[in-house]
Design an enzyme around this catalytic site. Structure first.
Site, PDB file in Angstrom:
ATOM      1  CG  HIS A  40      -0.110   0.098   2.509  1.00 60.28           C
ATOM      2  ND1 HIS A  40       0.385  -1.010   3.146  1.00 60.28           N
ATOM      3  CD2 HIS A  40       0.307   1.160   3.237  1.00 60.28           C
ATOM      4  CE1 HIS A  40       1.079  -0.634   4.213  1.00 60.28           C
ATOM      5  NE2 HIS A  40       1.042   0.679   4.293  1.00 60.28           N
ATOM      6  CG  HIS A 125       8.197   5.438   0.330  1.00 54.56           C
ATOM      7  ND1 HIS A 125       8.042   6.572   1.119  1.00 54.56           N
ATOM      8  CD2 HIS A 125       8.353   4.403   1.188  1.00 54.56           C
ATOM      9  CE1 HIS A 125       8.114   6.226   2.387  1.00 54.56           C
ATOM     10  NE2 HIS A 125       8.295   4.917   2.468  1.00 54.56           N
TER      11      HIS A 125
END
Length: 187
Positions: A40, A125
């Site tokens: 995620h 990220h």
């Protein structure tokens, strides 16, 4: 409960994450790898928060982003955070864009109203591993792994609990909020 707010990824990103992990393992990297279903994009790590606080924050955050336009972001490279000359975290890079930044800022403003504080600047990220051991010439071995850019559509965010176990964290979706105005509570 330990909680975080995230944007889910699509199957193409999960697949690239898995392929990258397999390549890194073959090249001698040892890490706490993120399982395919747990991949995620974290927006905020909230830490230990009471259930009451989460219920309240979920409602306020969802209300704040009602009508936020759907957008997409691009996952385009494999990278790392290092300390000294040692890799610490390996990630899939997210090309930041105005919409992602604006969503982050809107949510941050609401969280600050609820006494949460965040020191770090937003560096989007997707973590795929926390490095424990690594081979010589590790930088080249990471930078050598490439893939075609992946577009990820975003029209919602989720709030998860994270239970740490000896075999890795167990994530459970608590809330899901659609930009079109729907807060779904998962039990």
């Amino acid at each position: 409960m330990r909680t975080f707010i995230a944007i889910d990824v699509n199957d193409a990103v999960r697949s690239v994450a898995q392929q990258s992990i397999e390549k890194l393992m073959k090249r001698g990297f040892k890490a706490n790898w993120v399982s395919k279903e747990n991949v995620h994009l974290t927006l905020f790590f909230l830490g230990e928060v009471s259930r009451h606080q989460i219920d309240e924050v979920a409602e306020h955050l969802c209300h704040r982003v009602i009508g936020f336009p759907s957008f997409s972001y691009i996952v385009d490279k494999l990278g790392y955070f290092s300390k000294g000359n040692q890799p610490r975290v390996i990630w899939l890079g997210v090309k930041s864009n105005q919409s992602l930044q604006k969503l982050y800022e809107e949510m941050k403003a609401e969280l600050v109203k609820h006494n949460f504080s965040f020191e770090e600047r937003f560096s989007p990220h997707i973590t795929i591993g926390r490095v424990k051991d690594f081979p010589n010439a590790w930088q080249a071995l990471i930078e050598d792994i490439t893939f075609e850019p992946i577009v990820v559509a975003v029209d919602r965010f989720s709030i998860y609990s994270s239970q740490l176990t000896p075999t890795g964290p167990i994530y459970k979706q608590i809330y899901e909020c659609s930009f079109e105005g729907g807060l779904i509570k998962h039990e």
